[in-house]
Motif scaffolding. Structure first.
Motif, PDB file in Angstrom:
ATOM      1  N   VAL A 156       0.896  -1.437   0.064  1.00 28.45           N
ATOM      2  CA  VAL A 156       0.119   0.141   0.097  1.00 28.45           C
ATOM      3  C   VAL A 156       0.931   1.316   0.042  1.00 28.45           C
ATOM      4  CG1 VAL A 156      -1.904   1.559   1.465  1.00 28.45           C
ATOM      5  CG2 VAL A 156      -2.048  -1.124   1.123  1.00 28.45           C
ATOM      6  N   ALA A 157       1.636   1.247   0.991  1.00 31.05           N
ATOM      7  CA  ALA A 157       2.829   2.464   0.810  1.00 31.05           C
ATOM      8  C   ALA A 157       3.406   2.662  -0.441  1.00 31.05           C
ATOM      9  CB  ALA A 157       3.830   2.301   2.006  1.00 31.05           C
ATOM     10  N   VAL A 158       4.053   1.676  -1.133  1.00 31.12           N
ATOM     11  CA  VAL A 158       4.647   1.915  -2.309  1.00 31.12           C
ATOM     12  C   VAL A 158       3.565   2.164  -3.313  1.00 31.12           C
ATOM     13  CG1 VAL A 158       5.677   0.483  -4.282  1.00 31.12           C
ATOM     14  CG2 VAL A 158       6.457  -0.012  -2.076  1.00 31.12           C
ATOM     15  N   PHE A 159       2.280   1.819  -3.264  1.00 32.39           N
ATOM     16  CA  PHE A 159       1.289   2.174  -4.323  1.00 32.39           C
ATOM     17  C   PHE A 159       1.098   3.748  -4.222  1.00 32.39           C
ATOM     18  CE2 PHE A 159      -2.849   2.915  -5.964  1.00 32.39           C
ATOM     19  CZ  PHE A 159      -2.728   2.444  -7.179  1.00 32.39           C
ATOM     20  N   VAL A 160       0.991   4.082  -2.803  1.00 34.16           N
ATOM     21  CA  VAL A 160       0.499   5.603  -2.537  1.00 34.16           C
ATOM     22  C   VAL A 160       1.556   6.517  -2.979  1.00 34.16           C
ATOM     23  CG1 VAL A 160       0.083   7.101  -0.829  1.00 34.16           C
ATOM     24  CG2 VAL A 160      -1.143   4.993  -0.728  1.00 34.16           C
ATOM     25  N   LEU A 161       2.883   6.089  -2.527  1.00 43.02           N
ATOM     26  CA  LEU A 161       4.097   6.853  -2.633  1.00 43.02           C
ATOM     27  C   LEU A 161       4.391   7.151  -4.010  1.00 43.02           C
ATOM     28  CD1 LEU A 161       6.575   5.389  -0.048  1.00 43.02           C
ATOM     29  CD2 LEU A 161       5.180   7.898  -0.237  1.00 43.02           C
ATOM     30  N   PHE A 162       4.100   6.047  -5.025  1.00 41.36           N
ATOM     31  CA  PHE A 162       4.359   6.059  -6.412  1.00 41.36           C
ATOM     32  C   PHE A 162       3.195   6.160  -7.326  1.00 41.36           C
ATOM     33  CE2 PHE A 162       8.100   3.861  -4.453  1.00 41.36           C
ATOM     34  CZ  PHE A 162       9.095   5.049  -4.692  1.00 41.36           C
ATOM     35  N   TYR A 163       2.213   6.626  -6.767  1.00 44.82           N
ATOM     36  CA  TYR A 163       0.771   6.585  -7.459  1.00 44.82           C
ATOM     37  C   TYR A 163       1.029   7.372  -8.832  1.00 44.82           C
ATOM     38  CZ  TYR A 163      -3.874   7.810  -8.865  1.00 44.82           C
ATOM     39  OH  TYR A 163      -5.151   7.911  -9.416  1.00 44.82           O
ATOM     40  N   LYS A 165       3.613   8.200 -10.690  1.00 48.95           N
ATOM     41  CA  LYS A 165       4.495   7.357 -11.623  1.00 48.95           C
ATOM     42  C   LYS A 165       3.843   6.382 -12.347  1.00 48.95           C
ATOM     43  CE  LYS A 165       7.786  10.272 -11.134  1.00 48.95           C
ATOM     44  NZ  LYS A 165       8.252  11.189 -12.234  1.00 48.95           N
ATOM     45  N   ILE A 166       3.186   5.436 -11.359  1.00 46.65           N
ATOM     46  CA  ILE A 166       2.436   4.151 -11.812  1.00 46.65           C
ATOM     47  C   ILE A 166       1.363   4.566 -12.868  1.00 46.65           C
ATOM     48  CG2 ILE A 166       0.878   2.355 -11.024  1.00 46.65           C
ATOM     49  CD1 ILE A 166       2.386   2.436  -8.396  1.00 46.65           C
ATOM     50  N   PHE A 167       0.343   5.759 -12.484  1.00 49.11           N
ATOM     51  CA  PHE A 167      -0.346   6.237 -13.107  1.00 49.11           C
ATOM     52  C   PHE A 167       0.038   6.481 -14.673  1.00 49.11           C
ATOM     53  CE2 PHE A 167      -2.375   9.834 -15.128  1.00 49.11           C
ATOM     54  CZ  PHE A 167      -3.875   9.464 -15.064  1.00 49.11           C
ATOM     55  N   ALA A 168       1.268   7.323 -14.591  1.00 51.76           N
ATOM     56  CA  ALA A 168       2.009   7.659 -15.939  1.00 51.76           C
ATOM     57  C   ALA A 168       2.372   6.583 -16.748  1.00 51.76           C
ATOM     58  CB  ALA A 168       2.980   8.531 -15.875  1.00 51.76           C
ATOM     59  N   VAL A 169       3.057   5.433 -16.043  1.00 49.30           N
ATOM     60  CA  VAL A 169       3.402   4.429 -16.710  1.00 49.30           C
ATOM     61  C   VAL A 169       2.428   3.473 -17.266  1.00 49.30           C
ATOM     62  CG1 VAL A 169       4.592   2.122 -16.608  1.00 49.30           C
ATOM     63  CG2 VAL A 169       5.646   4.468 -15.655  1.00 49.30           C
ATOM     64  N   THR A 170       1.087   3.496 -16.508  1.00 48.48           N
ATOM     65  CA  THR A 170      -0.080   2.871 -16.980  1.00 48.48           C
ATOM     66  C   THR A 170      -0.699   3.311 -18.376  1.00 48.48           C
ATOM     67  OG1 THR A 170      -0.305   2.117 -14.796  1.00 48.48           O
ATOM     68  CG2 THR A 170      -2.196   1.860 -16.328  1.00 48.48           C
ATOM     69  N   PHE A 171      -0.851   4.449 -18.364  1.00 48.54           N
ATOM     70  CA  PHE A 171      -1.510   4.975 -19.731  1.00 48.54           C
ATOM     71  C   PHE A 171      -0.855   5.310 -20.772  1.00 48.54           C
ATOM     72  CE2 PHE A 171      -4.690   5.418 -16.257  1.00 48.54           C
ATOM     73  CZ  PHE A 171      -6.020   5.366 -16.869  1.00 48.54           C
ATOM     74  N   ASP A 172       0.597   5.840 -20.659  1.00 49.05           N
ATOM     75  CA  ASP A 172       1.215   5.970 -21.901  1.00 49.05           C
ATOM     76  C   ASP A 172       2.641   6.080 -21.526  1.00 49.05           C
ATOM     77  OD1 ASP A 172       2.391   7.371 -23.998  1.00 49.05           O
ATOM     78  OD2 ASP A 172       0.841   8.823 -24.222  1.00 49.05           O
ATOM     79  N   GLU A 173       3.249   4.861 -21.666  1.00 49.28           N
ATOM     80  CA  GLU A 173       4.644   4.689 -21.139  1.00 49.28           C
ATOM     81  C   GLU A 173       5.597   5.558 -22.048  1.00 49.28           C
ATOM     82  OE1 GLU A 173       7.360   0.726 -21.001  1.00 49.28           O
ATOM     83  OE2 GLU A 173       5.239   0.681 -20.179  1.00 49.28           O
TER      84      GLU A 173
END
Length: 284
Positions: A156-163, A165-173
């Motif tokens: 959970v901490a990793v997901f919240v901290l890097f939310y 970046k994860i969002f950016a990589v998910t939609f348009d790498e």
């Protein structure tokens, strides 16, 4: 209805039931957090492949007679997650082919090892419970609950901290790379977290049903919501709700825990699918 509620309250007096509910909620929470990302990136098949790797790792731990097999399974599964990501970038071996090779190979070797070195008199039952989940979720120790809580907090901490970046990589790498984001590192992070979730979920639903915890809540939420944040939040709440309902029904009715949770997820998907159709009809 009153009798059911009273029966539930009676069961909640036992520590093993409370432990099962806590672990079930934590696993559902973690799996649904990354579920949306894995589905949108078409990485959901990685979860299936890694679940078979975890089965093979569990077989190795059984052969070695390890009393605590979690560290070994974690190391092997995370290592294979990294290997899958690296191999999938190799032009000679495509990503789906690499996953198929590792998945089938780990499953076959795991079953072979369990047959060759098994000390159990009920090998078929052991294999079945590992693949489809077992009642081991109801025999968790306090140490195992704390370990699950620790790993869940890390996820959970990793997901919240890097939310972002994860969002950016998910939609348009490609755009994320162009803007200076190390997409390879974040893809690796997603793969490692997925491996942790797979290992956590094995006792709950078994290695063959783990992907359902990742896929169904995300797909259900996508039928109704459109934004990444809304879909993720809905997926988390839906996954936790289905896990609670599934575990309670399993305890009350004596059904397999993993299969009951997945059945609740399927029912929720059907309901959200219907809601999506109705909303689309009203909108037009």
């Amino acid at each position: 209805m009153t009798e059911v509620f009273e029966k539930i309250m009676l069961y909640l007096q036992y520590p093993f039931v409370r432990y099962a509910l806590i672990v079930g909620v934590l696993i559902a929470l973690c799996s649904s957090l990354l579920g949306v990302t894995l589905v949108l990136k078409r990485f959901s098949y990685i979860g299936d492949g890694l679940s078979h790797v975890a089965f093979g790792a569990m077989a190795i731990a059984a052969v070695l007679n390890l009393t605590n097999d979690m560290p070994l399974i974690l190391v092997i599964t995370i290592s294979c997650a990294v290997l899958l990501l690296r191999t999938g970038q190799n032009t000679k071996i495509k990503g789906d082919a690499a996953i198929a090779m590792l998945s089938v190979g780990a499953l076959a070797i795991g079953y072979l090892l369990m047959n060759l070195f098994s000390t159990s008199s009920n090998l078929t039952g052991d294999v079945c419970s590992t693949l489809f989940g077992s009642t081991s979720i109801l025999t968790l120790t306090q140490t195992e609950v704390w370990l699950c809580a620790l790993l869940s907090c890390i996820v959970v901490a990793v997901f919240v901290l890097f939310y972002n970046k994860i969002f950016a990589v998910t939609f348009d790498e490609s755009f994320a790379v162009a803007s200076g984001t190390n997409a390879a590192a974040y893809n690796l992070l997603i793969a490692v977290i997925t491996a942790i979730i797979i290992v956590l979920a094995m006792n709950l639903v078994g290695s063959l049903l783990i992907s359902a915890l990742v896929i169904f809540p995300a797909l259900s939420s996508m039928r109704v919501f459109r934004s990444f944040r809304s879909v993720t939040l809905c997926s988390v709440m839906l996954s936790v709700f289905c896990a609670l309902v599934g575990i309670l029904i399993s305890i009350l009715a004596g059904t397999p825990v993993g299969s009951t949770i997945v059945a609740a997820d399927i029912a929720a998907f059907g309901a959200f699918f219907g809601i999506g159709i109705i909303r689309k009809g009203v909108g037009t």
